[in-house]
Design an enzyme around this catalytic site. Sequence first.
Site, PDB file in Angstrom:
ATOM      1  N   ILE A 222     -27.728  42.029 -92.443  1.00 12.49           N
ATOM      2  CA  ILE A 222     -27.064  41.742 -91.114  1.00 12.49           C
ATOM      3  C   ILE A 222     -26.308  40.264 -91.396  1.00 12.49           C
ATOM      4  O   ILE A 222     -26.922  39.279 -91.314  1.00 12.49           O
ATOM      5  CB  ILE A 222     -28.015  41.863 -89.987  1.00 12.49           C
ATOM      6  CG1 ILE A 222     -28.755  43.048 -89.594  1.00 12.49           C
ATOM      7  CG2 ILE A 222     -27.389  41.265 -88.759  1.00 12.49           C
ATOM      8  CD1 ILE A 222     -29.870  42.834 -88.489  1.00 12.49           C
ATOM      9  N   PRO A 223     -24.926  40.438 -91.852  1.00  9.57           N
ATOM     10  CA  PRO A 223     -24.329  39.289 -92.497  1.00  9.57           C
ATOM     11  C   PRO A 223     -23.965  38.235 -91.586  1.00  9.57           C
ATOM     12  O   PRO A 223     -22.683  37.856 -91.416  1.00  9.57           O
ATOM     13  CB  PRO A 223     -23.207  40.163 -93.255  1.00  9.57           C
ATOM     14  CG  PRO A 223     -22.901  41.293 -92.192  1.00  9.57           C
ATOM     15  CD  PRO A 223     -24.314  41.591 -91.599  1.00  9.57           C
ATOM     16  N   CYS A 224     -24.608  37.610 -90.936  1.00  9.05           N
ATOM     17  CA  CYS A 224     -24.475  36.132 -90.186  1.00  9.05           C
ATOM     18  C   CYS A 224     -23.628  35.157 -90.997  1.00  9.05           C
ATOM     19  O   CYS A 224     -22.956  34.308 -90.476  1.00  9.05           O
ATOM     20  CB  CYS A 224     -25.576  35.745 -89.678  1.00  9.05           C
ATOM     21  SG  CYS A 224     -27.126  35.441 -90.573  1.00  9.05           S
ATOM     22  N   HIS A 225     -23.678  35.529 -92.437  1.00  7.88           N
ATOM     23  CA  HIS A 225     -23.112  34.475 -93.184  1.00  7.88           C
ATOM     24  C   HIS A 225     -21.605  34.508 -93.102  1.00  7.88           C
ATOM     25  O   HIS A 225     -20.616  33.856 -93.755  1.00  7.88           O
ATOM     26  CB  HIS A 225     -23.671  34.383 -94.704  1.00  7.88           C
ATOM     27  CG  HIS A 225     -23.310  36.034 -95.401  1.00  7.88           C
ATOM     28  ND1 HIS A 225     -24.183  36.776 -95.334  1.00  7.88           N
ATOM     29  CD2 HIS A 225     -22.376  36.589 -96.031  1.00  7.88           C
ATOM     30  CE1 HIS A 225     -23.772  38.066 -95.979  1.00  7.88           C
ATOM     31  NE2 HIS A 225     -22.766  37.636 -96.415  1.00  7.88           N
ATOM     32  N   ARG A 226     -21.198  35.970 -92.772  1.00  9.74           N
ATOM     33  CA  ARG A 226     -19.749  36.265 -92.679  1.00  9.74           C
ATOM     34  C   ARG A 226     -19.174  35.480 -91.226  1.00  9.74           C
ATOM     35  O   ARG A 226     -17.818  35.693 -91.230  1.00  9.74           O
ATOM     36  CB  ARG A 226     -19.597  37.677 -92.631  1.00  9.74           C
ATOM     37  CG  ARG A 226     -19.900  38.339 -94.113  1.00  9.74           C
ATOM     38  CD  ARG A 226     -19.777  39.693 -94.023  1.00  9.74           C
ATOM     39  NE  ARG A 226     -20.439  39.989 -95.129  1.00  9.74           N
ATOM     40  CZ  ARG A 226     -20.818  41.654 -95.344  1.00  9.74           C
ATOM     41  NH1 ARG A 226     -20.559  42.469 -94.442  1.00  9.74           N
ATOM     42  NH2 ARG A 226     -21.215  41.975 -96.601  1.00  9.74           N
TER      43      ARG A 226
END
Length: 347
Positions: free
Chosen positions: A313-317
């Site tokens: 779940i790419p919250c780094h994006r």
Amino acid sequence: MKLTEKIMYEASYTKDVSFEGIFWMGVKTTGIFCRPTCTARKPKFENVEFFSNTKDAMMKGYRPCKVCKPLENLNVTPQSIKELLQEISEDPSLKLKDDDLVKRGLEPATVRRWFLKHHGITFHAFQRMFKLNTAFKKLRQGESVTDVALDTGYESLSGFNESFKNIFGASPKNSKIEKIIDLKRIETKLGTMIACADENGICLLEFSDRKALPTELKGISKHYNANIVQGENPHFITLENELSEYFEGKRKIFTVPLSPVGTAFQKQVWKILQEIPYGATRNYQEQADILGNPKSVRAVANANGFNKISIIIPCHRVIGSSGQLTGYGGGMWRKQKLLELEQAILF
């Protein structure tokens, strides 16, 4: 904030983990280089120089520090411990004692310290937990208490009942715990991660040095009325394979099933996060717009912060509206590295 030598020296002096992976410090008087969190005595400011990568430090003639081991991933699991974990995984009925560790060339006190630091329990307690995790699953599958006790290496039914009660608070027949959450350490190029899974999928994937990790584990345990115990899970196999491919640049989409724990709103936000394409970024306002509530920017940001399944779940994006990197629970340096891996274009 510009990263000056004084800022890096202060970060090294205070052992600030948030600077891990951002710089390495060479010590001119000893000829070694260290990571920011090295516990060795700090040299004077005039006796150090800084590097943005380990290659440059070695090209300058510096040797890696034997205390902080800057060439290794942060909190990496030693090979000897990996082999122990594998052995236990393959045969949960094993009961390895100190003499058995010595025969394997291991110092029992060293093994004990590692497990206390990384799992909060001794190696022998860890073995019992893993054994009882296996037993719990067998009981839930309908196997008899006697058969399970013998299969997991217990010599007596009373001993098994007592151990089970000590861990789960009730006897095998009367346990009201709904389920077990499996936990496993996974090594990656950006450091050790902690993964948790139930029968439905992955419910947690965090870097082991994340400050909120203990709170997240407690929240998952409370949500399911479950014990979180080191153990194997079919979803871990898929997860490890896909993470390995991701860090090698060979995977852009994850297929491992997820079982996130959160509110309905948080799950909506996390779903939107999963829709951000590999190599792309969004800001909080864009997330709120997609959600259909442009004024929910702060709520969206909070939901991002409560995401317990990193990378997948790419919250780094998610970045700031100005195009700058914003906070990341795994550390800003990891966020930067993940975006570099994905070759995301920051605007």
